[in-house]
Write a protein that holds these residues in place. Structure first.
Motif, PDB file in Angstrom:
ATOM      1  N   VAL A  71       0.835  -1.198   0.000  1.00  0.00           N
ATOM      2  CA  VAL A  71       0.000   0.000   0.000  1.00  0.00           C
ATOM      3  C   VAL A  71       0.876   1.256   0.000  1.00  0.00           C
ATOM      4  N   LEU A  72       0.550   2.210  -0.893  1.00  0.00           N
ATOM      5  CA  LEU A  72       1.221   3.505  -0.894  1.00  0.00           C
ATOM      6  C   LEU A  72       0.747   4.295   0.321  1.00  0.00           C
ATOM      7  N   ILE A  73       1.651   4.595   1.236  1.00  0.00           N
ATOM      8  CA  ILE A  73       1.293   5.305   2.470  1.00  0.00           C
ATOM      9  C   ILE A  73       1.336   6.812   2.259  1.00  0.00           C
ATOM     10  N   GLU A  74       2.349   7.282   1.546  1.00  0.00           N
ATOM     11  CA  GLU A  74       2.479   8.728   1.333  1.00  0.00           C
ATOM     12  C   GLU A  74       3.415   8.979   0.164  1.00  0.00           C
ATOM     13  N   THR A  75       3.142  10.060  -0.589  1.00  0.00           N
ATOM     14  CA  THR A  75       4.036  10.491  -1.659  1.00  0.00           C
ATOM     15  C   THR A  75       4.007  12.011  -1.738  1.00  0.00           C
ATOM     16  N   ASP A  76       5.145  12.627  -2.087  1.00  0.00           N
ATOM     17  CA  ASP A  76       5.192  14.088  -2.144  1.00  0.00           C
ATOM     18  C   ASP A  76       6.468  14.493  -2.873  1.00  0.00           C
ATOM     19  N   ALA A  77       6.479  15.714  -3.365  1.00  0.00           N
ATOM     20  CA  ALA A  77       7.670  16.284  -3.980  1.00  0.00           C
ATOM     21  C   ALA A  77       8.565  16.873  -2.895  1.00  0.00           C
ATOM     22  N   TYR A  78       9.860  16.971  -3.190  1.00  0.00           N
ATOM     23  CA  TYR A  78      10.753  17.666  -2.277  1.00  0.00           C
ATOM     24  C   TYR A  78      11.878  18.294  -3.084  1.00  0.00           C
ATOM     25  N   ALA A  79      12.466  19.331  -2.513  1.00  0.00           N
ATOM     26  CA  ALA A  79      13.566  20.023  -3.180  1.00  0.00           C
ATOM     27  C   ALA A  79      14.893  19.423  -2.729  1.00  0.00           C
ATOM     28  N   GLY A  80      15.791  19.234  -3.663  1.00  0.00           N
ATOM     29  CA  GLY A  80      17.125  18.765  -3.310  1.00  0.00           C
ATOM     30  C   GLY A  80      17.317  17.301  -3.640  1.00  0.00           C
ATOM     31  N   ASN A  81      18.589  16.877  -3.600  1.00  0.00           N
ATOM     32  CA  ASN A  81      18.930  15.472  -3.787  1.00  0.00           C
ATOM     33  C   ASN A  81      20.221  15.191  -3.027  1.00  0.00           C
ATOM     34  N   PHE A  82      20.763  14.003  -3.242  1.00  0.00           N
ATOM     35  CA  PHE A  82      21.946  13.601  -2.486  1.00  0.00           C
ATOM     36  C   PHE A  82      23.250  13.873  -3.243  1.00  0.00           C
ATOM     37  N   ALA A  83      23.177  14.666  -4.337  1.00  0.00           N
ATOM     38  CA  ALA A  83      24.356  14.886  -5.165  1.00  0.00           C
ATOM     39  C   ALA A  83      25.516  15.487  -4.372  1.00  0.00           C
ATOM     40  N   SER A  84      25.192  16.402  -3.475  1.00  0.00           N
ATOM     41  CA  SER A  84      26.245  17.036  -2.666  1.00  0.00           C
ATOM     42  C   SER A  84      26.573  16.248  -1.408  1.00  0.00           C
ATOM     43  N   TYR A  85      25.807  15.192  -1.163  1.00  0.00           N
ATOM     44  CA  TYR A  85      25.979  14.387   0.050  1.00  0.00           C
ATOM     45  C   TYR A  85      25.912  12.905  -0.350  1.00  0.00           C
ATOM     46  N   PRO A  86      26.903  12.407  -1.080  1.00  0.00           N
ATOM     47  CA  PRO A  86      26.826  11.075  -1.688  1.00  0.00           C
ATOM     48  C   PRO A  86      26.607   9.959  -0.673  1.00  0.00           C
ATOM     49  N   LEU A  87      25.651   9.113  -0.990  1.00  0.00           N
ATOM     50  CA  LEU A  87      25.337   7.967  -0.143  1.00  0.00           C
ATOM     51  C   LEU A  87      26.451   6.935  -0.261  1.00  0.00           C
ATOM     52  N   ASN A  88      26.950   6.455   0.885  1.00  0.00           N
ATOM     53  CA  ASN A  88      28.095   5.537   0.828  1.00  0.00           C
ATOM     54  C   ASN A  88      28.066   4.441   1.886  1.00  0.00           C
ATOM     55  N   SER A  89      27.009   4.374   2.688  1.00  0.00           N
ATOM     56  CA  SER A  89      27.023   3.412   3.784  1.00  0.00           C
ATOM     57  C   SER A  89      25.617   2.908   4.085  1.00  0.00           C
TER      58      SER A  89
END
Length: 343
Positions: free
Chosen positions: A294-312
Protein backbone atom coordinates in the motif's frame (compact mmCIF):
# COMPACT_ATOMS: atom_id res chain seq x y z
CA UNK A 1 18.47 -23.23 14.05
CA UNK A 2 16.33 -22.63 10.97
CA UNK A 3 12.64 -22.51 11.90
CA UNK A 4 10.12 -23.12 9.14
CA UNK A 5 12.83 -23.39 6.49
CA UNK A 6 13.28 -19.61 6.23
CA UNK A 7 16.90 -19.73 5.06
CA UNK A 8 18.75 -16.48 4.50
CA UNK A 9 17.13 -14.36 7.24
CA UNK A 10 19.50 -12.08 9.14
CA UNK A 11 18.79 -12.25 12.88
CA UNK A 12 20.21 -9.38 14.95
CA UNK A 13 19.79 -9.72 18.71
CA UNK A 14 20.82 -7.86 21.88
CA UNK A 15 23.41 -9.16 24.30
CA UNK A 16 21.89 -11.82 26.58
CA UNK A 17 23.24 -14.07 29.32
CA UNK A 18 22.38 -17.76 29.46
CA UNK A 19 21.99 -18.31 33.21
CA UNK A 20 21.79 -22.11 33.11
CA UNK A 21 25.08 -23.93 33.60
CA UNK A 22 24.12 -27.26 31.98
CA UNK A 23 21.67 -26.41 29.21
CA UNK A 24 21.70 -29.79 27.41
CA UNK A 25 22.70 -32.54 29.85
CA UNK A 26 19.67 -32.86 32.10
CA UNK A 27 21.00 -36.08 33.62
CA UNK A 28 23.67 -34.03 35.46
CA UNK A 29 23.26 -33.59 39.22
CA UNK A 30 22.94 -29.84 38.55
CA UNK A 31 19.27 -30.58 37.84
CA UNK A 32 16.87 -31.59 40.64
CA UNK A 33 14.67 -34.48 39.52
CA UNK A 34 11.26 -35.04 41.07
CA UNK A 35 9.67 -38.36 40.10
CA UNK A 36 11.48 -38.47 36.76
CA UNK A 37 14.62 -40.00 35.27
CA UNK A 38 16.71 -38.75 32.35
CA UNK A 39 18.44 -40.51 29.49
CA UNK A 40 21.01 -38.19 27.92
CA UNK A 41 21.90 -38.35 24.20
CA UNK A 42 18.71 -40.28 23.43
CA UNK A 43 17.66 -38.74 20.11
CA UNK A 44 18.71 -36.23 17.45
CA UNK A 45 18.15 -32.65 18.60
CA UNK A 46 17.06 -29.66 16.45
CA UNK A 47 20.73 -28.94 15.71
CA UNK A 48 21.12 -32.34 14.03
CA UNK A 49 23.25 -34.01 16.73
CA UNK A 50 22.31 -36.96 18.98
CA UNK A 51 22.35 -34.84 22.14
CA UNK A 52 18.66 -34.49 23.11
CA UNK A 53 17.37 -36.11 26.32
CA UNK A 54 14.49 -38.41 27.17
CA UNK A 55 12.56 -37.27 30.28
CA UNK A 56 10.68 -40.22 31.82
CA UNK A 57 8.03 -40.06 34.55
CA UNK A 58 7.89 -42.73 37.28
CA UNK A 59 4.72 -44.30 38.70
CA UNK A 60 4.25 -41.91 41.65
CA UNK A 61 0.98 -40.05 42.10
CA UNK A 62 2.49 -36.58 42.11
CA UNK A 63 4.17 -34.07 39.83
CA UNK A 64 6.95 -35.22 37.49
CA UNK A 65 9.56 -32.55 36.75
CA UNK A 66 13.15 -31.38 36.60
CA UNK A 67 14.02 -28.02 38.09
CA UNK A 68 16.84 -25.64 38.88
CA UNK A 69 16.62 -22.77 41.39
CA UNK A 70 17.78 -19.20 40.66
CA UNK A 71 17.91 -15.89 42.49
CA UNK A 72 15.89 -13.37 40.51
CA UNK A 73 15.60 -9.59 40.70
CA UNK A 74 12.19 -8.59 42.04
CA UNK A 75 9.82 -7.22 39.32
CA UNK A 76 12.34 -7.90 36.53
CA UNK A 77 11.29 -9.72 33.35
CA UNK A 78 12.68 -13.19 32.65
CA UNK A 79 12.25 -15.75 29.91
CA UNK A 80 12.57 -19.54 30.02
CA UNK A 81 12.71 -21.43 26.73
CA UNK A 82 13.26 -25.07 25.78
CA UNK A 83 13.06 -27.33 22.75
CA UNK A 84 10.60 -30.17 23.36
CA UNK A 85 9.15 -33.07 21.39
CA UNK A 86 6.29 -35.46 22.14
CA UNK A 87 6.94 -39.14 22.78
CA UNK A 88 4.45 -41.17 24.84
CA UNK A 89 3.36 -37.94 26.54
CA UNK A 90 2.43 -34.90 24.48
CA UNK A 91 2.27 -31.97 26.95
CA UNK A 92 4.57 -30.01 29.24
CA UNK A 93 4.32 -27.15 31.72
CA UNK A 94 7.12 -24.58 31.71
CA UNK A 95 7.37 -22.36 34.79
CA UNK A 96 9.29 -20.43 37.45
CA UNK A 97 8.49 -20.69 41.14
CA UNK A 98 8.31 -16.89 41.57
CA UNK A 99 6.59 -16.18 38.26
CA UNK A 100 3.93 -17.92 36.21
CA UNK A 101 3.51 -20.96 34.03
CA UNK A 102 2.25 -22.02 30.61
CA UNK A 103 1.16 -25.40 29.26
CA UNK A 104 2.17 -26.55 25.77
CA UNK A 105 0.85 -29.33 23.54
CA UNK A 106 3.72 -30.91 21.59
CA UNK A 107 1.45 -32.61 19.05
CA UNK A 108 -0.91 -29.79 18.07
CA UNK A 109 1.72 -27.07 18.52
CA UNK A 110 -0.66 -25.02 20.67
CA UNK A 111 -0.22 -23.39 24.04
CA UNK A 112 -2.75 -24.10 26.76
CA UNK A 113 -3.40 -22.50 30.15
CA UNK A 114 -1.37 -19.36 30.89
CA UNK A 115 -1.10 -18.04 34.45
CA UNK A 116 0.92 -14.87 35.25
CA UNK A 117 3.03 -15.47 32.16
CA UNK A 118 2.96 -15.26 28.36
CA UNK A 119 3.81 -18.32 26.29
CA UNK A 120 5.02 -18.82 22.73
CA UNK A 121 5.40 -22.08 20.82
CA UNK A 122 7.30 -22.26 17.50
CA UNK A 123 7.60 -25.31 15.22
CA UNK A 124 11.04 -26.63 14.32
CA UNK A 125 12.17 -29.64 12.33
CA UNK A 126 11.21 -33.28 12.96
CA UNK A 127 8.41 -32.62 15.43
CA UNK A 128 10.40 -30.32 17.72
CA UNK A 129 8.92 -27.14 19.17
CA UNK A 130 10.56 -24.22 20.93
CA UNK A 131 8.42 -23.37 23.96
CA UNK A 132 9.00 -20.02 25.69
CA UNK A 133 7.56 -18.42 28.82
CA UNK A 134 7.99 -14.73 29.72
CA UNK A 135 7.10 -13.60 33.24
CA UNK A 136 7.70 -10.87 35.80
CA UNK A 137 9.53 -12.08 38.91
CA UNK A 138 7.11 -11.72 41.82
CA UNK A 139 9.88 -12.60 44.26
CA UNK A 140 13.58 -13.42 44.31
CA UNK A 141 13.40 -17.22 44.64
CA UNK A 142 13.04 -18.28 41.04
CA UNK A 143 13.45 -21.52 39.14
CA UNK A 144 13.40 -23.08 35.71
CA UNK A 145 11.02 -26.04 35.86
CA UNK A 146 9.85 -28.47 33.17
CA UNK A 147 6.93 -30.69 34.17
CA UNK A 148 5.48 -33.49 32.14
CA UNK A 149 1.74 -32.84 31.85
CA UNK A 150 -0.99 -35.48 31.57
CA UNK A 151 -3.11 -32.85 29.79
CA UNK A 152 -3.65 -29.08 29.79
CA UNK A 153 -3.78 -27.92 33.43
CA UNK A 154 -2.93 -31.36 34.89
CA UNK A 155 0.58 -32.06 36.24
CA UNK A 156 -0.25 -34.10 39.36
CA UNK A 157 -1.26 -37.60 38.29
CA UNK A 158 -0.29 -41.27 38.57
CA UNK A 159 2.66 -41.79 36.25
CA UNK A 160 2.91 -44.65 33.77
CA UNK A 161 6.60 -44.47 32.79
CA UNK A 162 5.69 -42.25 29.84
CA UNK A 163 8.07 -39.64 28.45
CA UNK A 164 8.91 -36.58 26.34
CA UNK A 165 12.09 -35.39 24.64
CA UNK A 166 13.84 -32.15 25.69
CA UNK A 167 16.86 -30.16 24.55
CA UNK A 168 18.52 -26.78 24.96
CA UNK A 169 16.89 -24.95 27.86
CA UNK A 170 17.63 -21.24 28.34
CA UNK A 171 16.97 -18.91 31.29
CA UNK A 172 17.61 -15.24 30.53
CA UNK A 173 16.68 -11.80 31.82
CA UNK A 174 14.49 -10.02 29.26
CA UNK A 175 10.97 -9.55 27.95
CA UNK A 176 11.29 -12.00 25.04
CA UNK A 177 13.18 -15.14 24.07
CA UNK A 178 16.39 -14.88 22.07
CA UNK A 179 18.18 -17.62 20.15
CA UNK A 180 19.68 -20.50 22.05
CA UNK A 181 23.03 -20.01 23.85
CA UNK A 182 24.58 -23.41 24.71
CA UNK A 183 26.35 -23.85 28.04
CA UNK A 184 28.17 -27.08 28.81
CA UNK A 185 29.30 -26.31 32.34
CA UNK A 186 30.50 -22.70 32.61
CA UNK A 187 29.65 -21.49 36.11
CA UNK A 188 27.81 -18.17 36.18
CA UNK A 189 26.43 -18.59 32.67
CA UNK A 190 27.50 -17.66 29.16
CA UNK A 191 26.99 -14.20 27.63
CA UNK A 192 26.42 -13.58 23.92
CA UNK A 193 27.55 -10.21 22.60
CA UNK A 194 25.05 -7.98 20.81
CA UNK A 195 24.86 -8.55 17.06
CA UNK A 196 25.74 -5.76 14.64
CA UNK A 197 25.97 -5.19 10.89
CA UNK A 198 27.67 -2.08 9.53
CA UNK A 199 29.31 -0.49 6.49
CA UNK A 200 27.48 -2.23 3.67
CA UNK A 201 28.30 -0.91 0.22
CA UNK A 202 30.24 2.16 -0.92
CA UNK A 203 29.65 5.40 -2.80
CA UNK A 204 29.88 3.56 -6.13
CA UNK A 205 27.04 1.23 -5.08
CA UNK A 206 24.38 3.88 -4.58
CA UNK A 207 22.72 6.39 -6.92
CA UNK A 208 22.59 9.91 -5.47
CA UNK A 209 19.81 10.97 -7.87
CA UNK A 210 17.21 8.22 -7.45
CA UNK A 211 16.67 4.79 -5.94
CA UNK A 212 14.72 2.56 -3.58
CA UNK A 213 15.56 1.06 -0.18
CA UNK A 214 13.49 -2.06 0.54
CA UNK A 215 13.33 -4.44 3.51
CA UNK A 216 11.28 -7.37 4.78
CA UNK A 217 11.55 -7.14 8.55
CA UNK A 218 10.05 -7.96 11.95
CA UNK A 219 10.81 -7.12 15.57
CA UNK A 220 11.47 -9.62 18.36
CA UNK A 221 8.95 -8.09 20.75
CA UNK A 222 5.99 -5.69 20.87
CA UNK A 223 7.06 -4.46 24.32
CA UNK A 224 10.46 -3.08 23.28
CA UNK A 225 9.89 0.50 22.08
CA UNK A 226 13.54 1.38 21.42
CA UNK A 227 14.42 2.74 17.99
CA UNK A 228 15.53 0.05 15.52
CA UNK A 229 17.01 1.51 12.32
CA UNK A 230 18.24 0.50 8.88
CA UNK A 231 19.95 3.52 7.33
CA UNK A 232 21.40 4.31 3.92
CA UNK A 233 23.50 7.46 4.46
CA UNK A 234 26.42 9.68 3.59
CA UNK A 235 27.88 8.66 6.99
CA UNK A 236 27.10 12.15 8.33
CA UNK A 237 23.59 13.65 8.28
CA UNK A 238 21.96 12.81 4.94
CA UNK A 239 20.09 9.52 4.75
CA UNK A 240 17.12 7.30 4.01
CA UNK A 241 15.90 5.31 7.01
CA UNK A 242 13.52 2.43 7.75
CA UNK A 243 12.72 2.38 11.43
CA UNK A 244 10.66 0.61 14.08
CA UNK A 245 10.21 2.15 17.50
CA UNK A 246 8.96 5.02 19.59
CA UNK A 247 5.51 3.52 19.90
CA UNK A 248 4.55 -0.14 19.57
CA UNK A 249 3.15 -1.04 16.16
CA UNK A 250 4.66 1.79 14.06
CA UNK A 251 6.95 1.71 11.01
CA UNK A 252 8.69 4.99 10.07
CA UNK A 253 10.26 5.93 6.73
CA UNK A 254 12.50 9.02 6.83
CA UNK A 255 14.58 11.05 4.37
CA UNK A 256 17.04 13.70 5.62
CA UNK A 257 19.21 15.86 3.35
CA UNK A 258 22.03 17.75 5.09
CA UNK A 259 20.22 17.44 8.39
CA UNK A 260 16.86 18.67 7.07
CA UNK A 261 13.93 16.25 7.21
CA UNK A 262 12.21 16.10 3.83
CA UNK A 263 10.11 12.94 4.34
CA UNK A 264 8.37 11.60 7.46
CA UNK A 265 6.12 8.65 6.58
CA UNK A 266 4.42 6.59 9.29
CA UNK A 267 2.29 3.46 9.35
CA UNK A 268 0.73 2.61 12.73
CA UNK A 269 -1.38 -0.21 14.12
CA UNK A 270 0.92 -3.04 13.00
CA UNK A 271 1.94 -6.23 14.75
CA UNK A 272 5.63 -5.68 14.19
CA UNK A 273 6.54 -9.21 15.34
CA UNK A 274 5.06 -10.35 12.01
CA UNK A 275 7.02 -9.85 8.79
CA UNK A 276 6.31 -6.57 6.93
CA UNK A 277 7.56 -5.47 3.51
CA UNK A 278 8.49 -1.79 3.31
CA UNK A 279 10.10 0.46 0.71
CA UNK A 280 11.05 4.12 0.44
CA UNK A 281 11.69 5.71 -2.97
CA UNK A 282 13.59 8.93 -3.73
CA UNK A 283 14.15 10.73 -7.03
CA UNK A 284 13.54 13.82 -9.12
CA UNK A 285 9.75 13.47 -8.76
CA UNK A 286 9.92 13.34 -4.96
CA UNK A 287 9.55 10.52 -2.46
CA UNK A 288 7.09 7.69 -1.78
CA UNK A 289 6.65 5.15 1.00
CA UNK A 290 5.04 1.71 0.69
CA UNK A 291 4.12 -0.76 3.44
CA UNK A 292 2.70 -4.22 2.67
CA UNK A 293 1.65 -3.32 -0.87
CA UNK A 294 0.00 0.00 0.00
CA UNK A 295 1.22 3.50 -0.89
CA UNK A 296 1.29 5.30 2.47
CA UNK A 297 2.48 8.73 1.33
CA UNK A 298 4.04 10.49 -1.66
CA UNK A 299 5.19 14.09 -2.14
CA UNK A 300 7.67 16.28 -3.98
CA UNK A 301 10.75 17.67 -2.28
CA UNK A 302 13.57 20.02 -3.18
CA UNK A 303 17.13 18.76 -3.31
CA UNK A 304 18.93 15.47 -3.79
CA UNK A 305 21.95 13.60 -2.49
CA UNK A 306 24.36 14.89 -5.17
CA UNK A 307 26.25 17.04 -2.67
CA UNK A 308 25.98 14.39 0.05
CA UNK A 309 26.83 11.07 -1.69
CA UNK A 310 25.34 7.97 -0.14
CA UNK A 311 28.09 5.54 0.83
CA UNK A 312 27.02 3.41 3.78
CA UNK A 313 24.23 0.98 4.66
CA UNK A 314 24.06 0.33 8.40
CA UNK A 315 21.94 -1.23 11.12
CA UNK A 316 21.58 0.75 14.35
CA UNK A 317 20.57 -1.13 17.54
CA UNK A 318 18.56 -3.50 15.36
CA UNK A 319 16.89 -6.26 17.43
CA UNK A 320 14.81 -8.26 15.00
CA UNK A 321 14.70 -10.32 11.82
CA UNK A 322 15.70 -9.10 8.37
CA UNK A 323 14.51 -11.67 5.87
CA UNK A 324 15.45 -9.55 2.87
CA UNK A 325 17.17 -6.20 2.31
CA UNK A 326 17.46 -4.74 -1.21
CA UNK A 327 18.69 -1.55 -2.82
CA UNK A 328 17.61 -0.46 -6.33
CA UNK A 329 19.69 2.23 -8.03
CA UNK A 330 16.69 3.55 -9.94
CA UNK A 331 13.28 4.84 -8.89
CA UNK A 332 10.77 2.01 -9.38
CA UNK A 333 7.19 2.81 -10.41
CA UNK A 334 4.21 2.76 -8.05
CA UNK A 335 2.97 -0.50 -9.53
CA UNK A 336 6.42 -2.09 -9.21
CA UNK A 337 6.69 -1.02 -5.57
CA UNK A 338 3.16 -2.23 -4.79
CA UNK A 339 4.06 -5.64 -6.21
CA UNK A 340 7.43 -5.71 -4.44
CA UNK A 341 5.94 -4.96 -1.00
CA UNK A 342 2.76 -7.06 -1.21
CA UNK A 343 2.76 -9.82 1.40
Amino acid sequence: FDANGENGALLLEPSRQQLIQFSEYFGDSYWTKNNVSVTDNAITSPEGVDNACLLIENTATSTHEITKSFTNTLNADYCISIFAKANTRDSIRLSSSDGGFVYFNLVTGEKGTETNATGTIEPFNNGWYKCSVVFEALGTNGSASIRIAESDGVTSYTGQNKSIYIFGIQYEAGSYSTSYIPNHGTSGGVTRAADSCTSGGSASTFNDSEGVLYAEISTLSLSDFSERRITLSDSINSYLRIQYGGTSGVIYLFIYINGVKVADIRKAGLDTTNQHKVAIRYGSSGYSGFVDGVLIETDAYAGNFASYPLNSLDFYDWKGNVKQLLYFNEALSDSELATLTTL
